[in-house]
Design a protein around this motif. Structure first.
Motif, PDB file in Angstrom:
ATOM      1  N   SER A   1       0.771  -1.241   0.000  1.00 23.54           N
ATOM      2  CA  SER A   1       0.000   0.000   0.000  1.00 23.54           C
ATOM      3  C   SER A   1       0.800   1.288   0.000  1.00 23.54           C
ATOM      4  CB  SER A   1      -0.910   0.011   1.227  1.00 23.54           C
ATOM      5  OG  SER A   1      -0.122   0.069   2.390  1.00 23.54           O
ATOM      6  N   ALA A   2       2.124   1.213   0.089  1.00 22.91           N
ATOM      7  CA  ALA A   2       2.901   2.445   0.208  1.00 22.91           C
ATOM      8  C   ALA A   2       2.477   3.444  -0.864  1.00 22.91           C
ATOM      9  CB  ALA A   2       4.386   2.129   0.085  1.00 22.91           C
ATOM     10  N   PRO A   3       2.258   4.704  -0.547  1.00 18.12           N
ATOM     11  CA  PRO A   3       2.432   5.344   0.760  1.00 18.12           C
ATOM     12  C   PRO A   3       1.140   5.366   1.604  1.00 18.12           C
ATOM     13  CG  PRO A   3       2.066   7.035  -0.868  1.00 18.12           C
ATOM     14  CD  PRO A   3       2.020   5.700  -1.600  1.00 18.12           C
ATOM     15  N   ARG A   4       0.058   4.814   1.116  1.00 13.77           N
ATOM     16  CA  ARG A   4      -1.215   4.845   1.840  1.00 13.77           C
ATOM     17  C   ARG A   4      -1.180   3.901   3.038  1.00 13.77           C
ATOM     18  NH1 ARG A   4      -5.679   1.747   1.927  1.00 13.77           N
ATOM     19  NH2 ARG A   4      -5.009   0.338   0.295  1.00 13.77           N
ATOM     20  N   ALA A   5      -1.752   4.319   4.155  1.00 10.48           N
ATOM     21  CA  ALA A   5      -1.836   3.461   5.340  1.00 10.48           C
ATOM     22  C   ALA A   5      -2.915   2.404   5.131  1.00 10.48           C
ATOM     23  CB  ALA A   5      -2.159   4.307   6.563  1.00 10.48           C
ATOM     24  N   GLU A   6      -2.660   1.212   5.600  1.00  7.49           N
ATOM     25  CA  GLU A   6      -3.651   0.143   5.524  1.00  7.49           C
ATOM     26  C   GLU A   6      -4.302  -0.076   6.876  1.00  7.49           C
ATOM     27  OE1 GLU A   6      -3.236  -3.011   2.014  1.00  7.49           O
ATOM     28  OE2 GLU A   6      -2.235  -3.599   3.841  1.00  7.49           O
ATOM     29  N   SER A   7      -5.476  -0.652   6.827  1.00  5.24           N
ATOM     30  CA  SER A   7      -6.214  -1.024   8.021  1.00  5.24           C
ATOM     31  C   SER A   7      -6.490  -2.525   7.936  1.00  5.24           C
ATOM     32  CB  SER A   7      -7.520  -0.228   8.094  1.00  5.24           C
ATOM     33  OG  SER A   7      -8.191  -0.507   9.289  1.00  5.24           O
ATOM     34  N   ILE A   8      -6.050  -3.262   8.950  1.00 13.66           N
ATOM     35  CA  ILE A   8      -6.073  -4.720   8.898  1.00 13.66           C
ATOM     36  C   ILE A   8      -6.761  -5.268  10.147  1.00 13.66           C
ATOM     37  CG2 ILE A   8      -4.608  -6.784   8.893  1.00 13.66           C
ATOM     38  CD1 ILE A   8      -2.519  -5.028   7.407  1.00 13.66           C
ATOM     39  N   ILE A   9      -7.596  -6.263   9.949  1.00 15.01           N
ATOM     40  CA  ILE A   9      -8.219  -6.981  11.054  1.00 15.01           C
ATOM     41  C   ILE A   9      -7.398  -8.236  11.333  1.00 15.01           C
ATOM     42  CG2 ILE A   9     -10.275  -8.249  11.821  1.00 15.01           C
ATOM     43  CD1 ILE A   9     -11.901  -6.427   9.887  1.00 15.01           C
ATOM     44  N   VAL A  10      -7.165  -8.498  12.609  1.00 20.20           N
ATOM     45  CA  VAL A  10      -6.404  -9.666  13.037  1.00 20.20           C
ATOM     46  C   VAL A  10      -7.233 -10.388  14.089  1.00 20.20           C
ATOM     47  CG1 VAL A  10      -4.288 -10.471  14.138  1.00 20.20           C
ATOM     48  CG2 VAL A  10      -4.210  -8.476  12.609  1.00 20.20           C
ATOM     49  N   VAL A  11      -7.650 -11.620  13.803  1.00 18.25           N
ATOM     50  CA  VAL A  11      -8.452 -12.400  14.750  1.00 18.25           C
ATOM     51  C   VAL A  11      -7.524 -13.369  15.481  1.00 18.25           C
ATOM     52  CG1 VAL A  11     -10.402 -13.953  15.072  1.00 18.25           C
ATOM     53  CG2 VAL A  11     -10.504 -12.179  13.298  1.00 18.25           C
ATOM     54  N   SER A  12      -7.530 -13.241  16.806  1.00 15.11           N
ATOM     55  CA  SER A  12      -6.617 -14.047  17.605  1.00 15.11           C
ATOM     56  C   SER A  12      -7.314 -14.520  18.880  1.00 15.11           C
ATOM     57  CB  SER A  12      -5.348 -13.232  17.894  1.00 15.11           C
ATOM     58  OG  SER A  12      -4.333 -14.053  18.428  1.00 15.11           O
ATOM     59  N   HIS A  13      -6.568 -14.569  19.977  1.00 14.51           N
ATOM     60  CA  HIS A  13      -7.019 -15.215  21.204  1.00 14.51           C
ATOM     61  C   HIS A  13      -6.772 -14.331  22.415  1.00 14.51           C
ATOM     62  CE1 HIS A  13      -7.362 -19.014  18.974  1.00 14.51           C
ATOM     63  NE2 HIS A  13      -6.325 -18.536  18.298  1.00 14.51           N
ATOM     64  N   GLY A  14      -7.457 -14.640  23.502  1.00 15.31           N
ATOM     65  CA  GLY A  14      -7.339 -13.857  24.725  1.00 15.31           C
ATOM     66  C   GLY A  14      -5.921 -13.763  25.250  1.00 15.31           C
ATOM     67  N   GLY A  15      -5.193 -14.880  25.269  1.00 11.50           N
ATOM     68  CA  GLY A  15      -3.820 -14.857  25.774  1.00 11.50           C
ATOM     69  C   GLY A  15      -2.896 -14.000  24.925  1.00 11.50           C
ATOM     70  N   VAL A  16      -3.076 -14.032  23.616  1.00  7.68           N
ATOM     71  CA  VAL A  16      -2.257 -13.231  22.703  1.00  7.68           C
ATOM     72  C   VAL A  16      -2.573 -11.749  22.887  1.00  7.68           C
ATOM     73  CG1 VAL A  16      -1.795 -12.706  20.271  1.00  7.68           C
ATOM     74  CG2 VAL A  16      -2.014 -15.087  21.025  1.00  7.68           C
ATOM     75  N   ILE A  17      -3.856 -11.410  22.874  1.00  9.19           N
ATOM     76  CA  ILE A  17      -4.248 -10.000  23.002  1.00  9.19           C
ATOM     77  C   ILE A  17      -3.842  -9.465  24.367  1.00  9.19           C
ATOM     78  CG2 ILE A  17      -6.200  -8.398  23.018  1.00  9.19           C
ATOM     79  CD1 ILE A  17      -7.538 -10.329  20.931  1.00  9.19           C
ATOM     80  N   ARG A  18      -4.023 -10.270  25.413  1.00  6.99           N
ATOM     81  CA  ARG A  18      -3.617  -9.868  26.767  1.00  6.99           C
ATOM     82  C   ARG A  18      -2.116  -9.566  26.803  1.00  6.99           C
ATOM     83  NH1 ARG A  18      -5.739 -10.041  31.710  1.00  6.99           N
ATOM     84  NH2 ARG A  18      -7.639 -10.992  30.917  1.00  6.99           N
ATOM     85  N   SER A  19      -1.297 -10.425  26.195  1.00  3.99           N
ATOM     86  CA  SER A  19       0.155 -10.194  26.209  1.00  3.99           C
ATOM     87  C   SER A  19       0.526  -8.915  25.468  1.00  3.99           C
ATOM     88  CB  SER A  19       0.902 -11.403  25.636  1.00  3.99           C
ATOM     89  OG  SER A  19       0.764 -11.476  24.240  1.00  3.99           O
ATOM     90  N   LEU A  20      -0.198  -8.605  24.388  1.00  6.94           N
ATOM     91  CA  LEU A  20       0.072  -7.368  23.633  1.00  6.94           C
ATOM     92  C   LEU A  20      -0.379  -6.141  24.415  1.00  6.94           C
ATOM     93  CD1 LEU A  20      -0.917  -8.633  20.090  1.00  6.94           C
ATOM     94  CD2 LEU A  20       1.400  -8.115  20.903  1.00  6.94           C
ATOM     95  N   LEU A  21      -1.527  -6.218  25.078  1.00  5.81           N
ATOM     96  CA  LEU A  21      -1.982  -5.102  25.911  1.00  5.81           C
ATOM     97  C   LEU A  21      -0.988  -4.835  27.041  1.00  5.81           C
ATOM     98  CD1 LEU A  21      -5.806  -5.883  26.137  1.00  5.81           C
ATOM     99  CD2 LEU A  21      -4.754  -3.919  24.987  1.00  5.81           C
ATOM    100  N   MET A  22      -0.492  -5.899  27.660  1.00  2.00           N
ATOM    101  CA  MET A  22       0.504  -5.733  28.720  1.00  2.00           C
ATOM    102  C   MET A  22       1.766  -5.068  28.171  1.00  2.00           C
ATOM    103  SD  MET A  22       0.001  -9.367  30.690  1.00  2.00           S
ATOM    104  CE  MET A  22       1.328  -9.134  31.851  1.00  2.00           C
ATOM    105  N   HIS A  23       2.165  -5.466  26.982  1.00  2.00           N
ATOM    106  CA  HIS A  23       3.371  -4.920  26.353  1.00  2.00           C
ATOM    107  C   HIS A  23       3.230  -3.423  26.080  1.00  2.00           C
ATOM    108  CE1 HIS A  23       6.796  -4.536  23.675  1.00  2.00           C
ATOM    109  NE2 HIS A  23       5.992  -4.097  22.723  1.00  2.00           N
ATOM    110  N   VAL A  24       2.149  -3.028  25.430  1.00  2.34           N
ATOM    111  CA  VAL A  24       2.015  -1.619  25.035  1.00  2.34           C
ATOM    112  C   VAL A  24       1.707  -0.699  26.209  1.00  2.34           C
ATOM    113  CG1 VAL A  24       1.326  -2.202  22.673  1.00  2.34           C
ATOM    114  CG2 VAL A  24      -0.441  -1.731  24.381  1.00  2.34           C
ATOM    115  N   SER A  25       1.180  -1.249  27.308  1.00  4.91           N
ATOM    116  CA  SER A  25       0.813  -0.418  28.463  1.00  4.91           C
ATOM    117  C   SER A  25       1.854  -0.469  29.578  1.00  4.91           C
ATOM    118  CB  SER A  25      -0.541  -0.874  29.021  1.00  4.91           C
ATOM    119  OG  SER A  25      -0.405  -2.140  29.660  1.00  4.91           O
ATOM    120  N   GLY A  26       2.958  -1.170  29.349  1.00  9.81           N
ATOM    121  CA  GLY A  26       3.955  -1.302  30.395  1.00  9.81           C
ATOM    122  C   GLY A  26       3.452  -2.120  31.579  1.00  9.81           C
ATOM    123  N   GLY A  27       2.475  -2.990  31.328  1.00 15.65           N
ATOM    124  CA  GLY A  27       1.953  -3.873  32.361  1.00 15.65           C
ATOM    125  C   GLY A  27       0.732  -3.354  33.093  1.00 15.65           C
ATOM    126  N   SER A  28       0.241  -2.149  32.744  1.00 24.20           N
ATOM    127  CA  SER A  28      -0.919  -1.604  33.464  1.00 24.20           C
ATOM    128  C   SER A  28      -2.261  -2.094  32.908  1.00 24.20           C
ATOM    129  CB  SER A  28      -0.878  -0.069  33.466  1.00 24.20           C
ATOM    130  OG  SER A  28      -1.010   0.435  32.150  1.00 24.20           O
TER     131      SER A  28
END
Length: 194
Positions: free
Chosen positions: A136-163
């Motif tokens: 898509s360069a240079p246009r930004a893309e929007s993507i849906i990613v279907v995953s699982h609670g443990g994966v999403i939880r680990s990413l939320l912890m990562h981006v929030s510094g654990g909060s």
């Protein structure tokens, strides 16, 4: 910049029974198919360029329903987005798991750590973002990613510094979390009510 919308798969009979699925391949139940349709309805006002999913059937089925509802092509499957392997804890009722190992971060024989889950999920998201930039360069893309609670939880912890997620917060089936990915950075934009 790439917009990544992470969706937790819909409900399964094991979710309903509060049984740990991990990488055990359990399909959606009827409520889970409704969860997927509700997630699609919550996403319907935006444009999406692609959809990806964990190869586990519950995530694939959720992604297929969302793709159908939003007029997207078939979901691309990405192994790094699969649920956390729970080793000896897989198949146990949550109550029994917590009695045996006391919390979600304990060293369960044969289980992945949350750090291992986070690293493989980040690697998969980075590959998705690189492919998006090539398309898509240079246009930004929007993507849906279907995953699982443990994966999403680990990413939320990562981006929030654990909060996030806060103690006691649960990631509901069909929940939607929107992130922005830029080179070397992932940040949470919002959680969309479903």
């Amino acid at each position: 910049m790439t917009l990544l919308t992470l969706v937790r798969h819909g409900q399964t009979d094991w979710n309903l029974a509060r049984r740990i699925q991990g990488t055990t391949d359990i399909p959606l139940n009827e409520t889970g198919r409704d969860d997927a349709r509700r997630a699609a309805a919550a996403l319907a006002d935006e444009r999406y360029d692609a959809i990806y999913a964990s190869p586990l059937v519950r995530a694939q089925q959720t992604a297929e329903i969302i793709a159908d509802e939003l007029g997207l092509g078939s979901p691309a499957l990405t192994r790094g987005l699969r649920e956390r392997t729970f080793g000896e804890g897989e198949g146990m009722l949550v109550e029994d798991y917590l009695k045996t190992w006391s919390d979600w971060t304990s060293a369960v024989p044969g289980a992945e750590t949350l750090e291992e889950v986070r690293e493989r999920a980040l690697d998969s998201l980075e590959r998705i973002v690189r492919a998006s930039r090539r398309r898509s360069a240079p246009r930004a893309e929007s993507i849906i990613v279907v995953s699982h609670g443990g994966v999403i939880r680990s990413l939320l912890m990562h981006v929030s510094g654990g909060s996030l997620p806060r103690v006691g917060d649960s990631l509901h089936n069909g929940s939607v979390h929107r992130f922005v990915a830029e080179p070397g950075t992932l940040r949470l934009l919002e959680t969309i009510p479903v």
